[in-house]
Scaffold this active site. Structure first.
Site, PDB file in Angstrom:
ATOM      1  N   GLU A 291       0.824  -1.211   0.000  1.00 27.00           N
ATOM      2  CA  GLU A 291       0.000   0.000   0.000  1.00 27.00           C
ATOM      3  C   GLU A 291       0.861   1.265   0.000  1.00 27.00           C
ATOM      4  OE1 GLU A 291      -3.713  -0.795   2.191  1.00 27.00           O
ATOM      5  OE2 GLU A 291      -3.640   1.300   2.795  1.00 27.00           O
ATOM      6  N   HIS A 320       7.669 -26.756   0.322  1.00 26.89           N
ATOM      7  CA  HIS A 320       7.007 -27.840  -0.412  1.00 26.89           C
ATOM      8  C   HIS A 320       5.906 -27.283  -1.300  1.00 26.89           C
ATOM      9  CE1 HIS A 320       9.169 -30.805   2.023  1.00 26.89           C
ATOM     10  NE2 HIS A 320       9.109 -29.850   2.932  1.00 26.89           N
ATOM     11  N   LYS A 433     -13.085   2.821  -1.505  1.00 27.77           N
ATOM     12  CA  LYS A 433     -13.950   3.169  -0.370  1.00 27.77           C
ATOM     13  C   LYS A 433     -15.100   4.055  -0.836  1.00 27.77           C
ATOM     14  CE  LYS A 433     -10.744   2.916   3.603  1.00 27.77           C
ATOM     15  NZ  LYS A 433     -10.238   3.552   4.813  1.00 27.77           N
TER      16      LYS A 433
END
Ligand code: PA5
Length: 464
Positions: A291, A320, A433
């Protein structure tokens, strides 16, 4: 400073042509000085008030500890409502410093109430939370810097409503405390009206840089974490990050190495702790790095579209899963290992004769094995000429976690300064937002709704 930073494997001397030359560091003296000055000269000012967050008084620490003790004595569950920078600090410190199965421990063995950090609005998650907490003895810390975030406000409204039904209007107010910017935002106004206890967030401390402000400290106090040691650790790291010489400044050096690597096309930053307790520390890093550094323009307004995509990996589990790619895939990554010298437990692998498999393992400890695996992965990556560096923690304590968090903040700030961007804004997040407010019908967002509605989907591109 207790942390150690080994960046040998970033260098040409270790990984050959894919590494950074010593002369690259030496010849960038002006860039180092400029990045250093930008961060250090603005320390405590503007959006860099986070640098001062560890500097609170003993009296303030005592007050927080008292508050935490009080909640611990009466709470069965402690629930944080927040998202992004208002949640990741509490999550990563909870995981790092409390028992790995804290919530499943019998009450007598738990030093703190059950802890939940609700950083999503999946309705199923809310329903599940309500299945496991008892509202009569649950306490809620609503955390939002802006006091306006839809996710957090919706959680608050739902839970306050249920609380009032469960314990009555008057008592419900005592089950909620709010951490927000004093004098700003919808939540502050409600908190004042309803009489909730309010903890302030300093104006110049942004979400992802707020872990050592009340955003983190209030939950840490309830968790029974040694706040003083954590802040002492953060102060020690701050002092290290204020060293002008790049050779002795861990955050300035690694920020430079990352930015220099980005110029060579290494646009992915893998963070790989070798400790389960640090798994969500990687989430903290991913947010602050993504961010802060993912920006369209630099400070002069020039289009740069910069940033390094953070990727989270857990040692040894992801050996793995992802390490094959890191070792043989494209040369587009820098891997940061976080190693721990002394774990909170030592588990031996017994020399049991009936289990006559793996004689090579018997008599060793899991501690030795995880350390060997970390070093082996470092070796394999280095042999394959892959950029990597290691942060060593002597042990995971409040103090070293304070150091690590502060290091991440300084490293990010220095990287942003090298890139010439505004590290502390997040216009991309704000756009989302605002679009949410528009879609959900908030007054004042009518134009944004029109903009959203004007976007037509081409049905030819939809597969049903
Ligand atoms: O780092 C940031 O600024 C963001 O991730 C915010 O923390 C996040 O969007 C939540 O915002 P707020 O704390 O205002 O609710």
């Amino acid at each position: 400073m207790k942390l150690k930073f080994d960046y040998n494997n970033m260098m040409e001397s270790s990984i050959g042509e894919h590494g950074i030359k010593q002369s690259d560091i030496d010849n960038a003296g002006n860039a180092h000085a400029a990045a250093f000055a930008e961060v250090i000269n603005n320390s405590g000012k503007g959006w860099q008030e986070w640098a001062d967050t560890p500097m609170i008084s003993d009296a303030e620490i005592n007050e927080l500890n008292e508050f935490g003790k009080n909640i611990r004595e009466k709470a069965s569950s402690f629930v944080v409502l927040g998202i992004g920078g208002s949640a990741l600090g509490p999550i990563c410190v909870f995981n790092a410093l409390l028992h790995l199965h804290h919530n499943e421990l019998p009450a007598a063995m738990r030093k703190a109430p059950k802890i939940y950090v609700e950083d999503n609005i999946d309705p199923e998650r809310m329903a599940s939370l309500l299945d496991v907490i008892d509202l009569k003895t649950a306490y809620f810390n609503v955390i939002t810097k802006s006091g306006e975030t839809s996710e957090t406000l919706s959680q608050f409204i739902i839970l306050y409503n249920l609380l009032k039904k469960a314990v009555g209007e008057k008592a419900a107010k005592e089950h909620i405390f709010v951490t927000t910017t004093i004098g700003k935002g919808a939540l502050y106004a409600v908190a004042q009206k309803e009489g909730f206890k309010i903890f302030g967030i300093p104006g110049g401390v942004g979400g992802r840089f707020s872990v050592l402000s009340n955003v983190g400290l209030v939950p840490f106090a309830v968790m029974g974490i040694d706040i003083k040691s954590m802040l002492d650790g953060a102060k020690a790291m701050r002092a290290a990050c204020e060293r002008a010489d790049i050779k002795t400044n861990p955050a300035l050096m690694t920020a430079f190495l990352q930015v220099r690597s980005m110029q060579d096309g290494k646009n992915i930053s893998v963070i790989m702790p070798y400790a389960d307790g640090l798994k969500t520390m990687a989430d903290f890093y991913c947010q602050i790095w993504a961010e802060s550094l993912g920006k369209a323009v630099d400070k002069a307004g020039k289009t740069v579209n910069c940033g390094q995509t953070p990727a989270k990996s857990l040692g040894v589990t992801d050996q793995h899963s992802q390490v094959q790619l890191y070792t043989e895939g494209p040369f587009d990554k820098v891997v940061t290992f976080i190693g721990v010298e002394n774990f909170g437990a030592t588990i031996g692998i017994p020399a049991d004769e009936t289990a006559d498999i793996g004689d090579f393992l018997k008599g060793h400890t899991m501690n030795e094995l995880i350390t060997a695996e970390r070093k082996s992965t470092e070796f394999a990556l280095t042999k394959a000429k892959r950029s990597n560096f290691t942060i060593m923690m002597p042990e995971v304590t409040a103090e070293t976690v304070g150091e690590l968090l502060m290091y991440f903040m300084y490293e990010t700030a220095f990287a942003g300064a090298y890139l010439g961007i505004d590290t502390f804004n997040q216009p991309g997040v704000e756009e989302g937002k605002k679009a949410t407010f528009a879609m959900i019908g908030r007054a004042g967002y009518e134009q944004k709704l029109r903009e959203l509605n004007s976007i037509e989907k081409n049905v030819a591109y939809i597969i049903k």
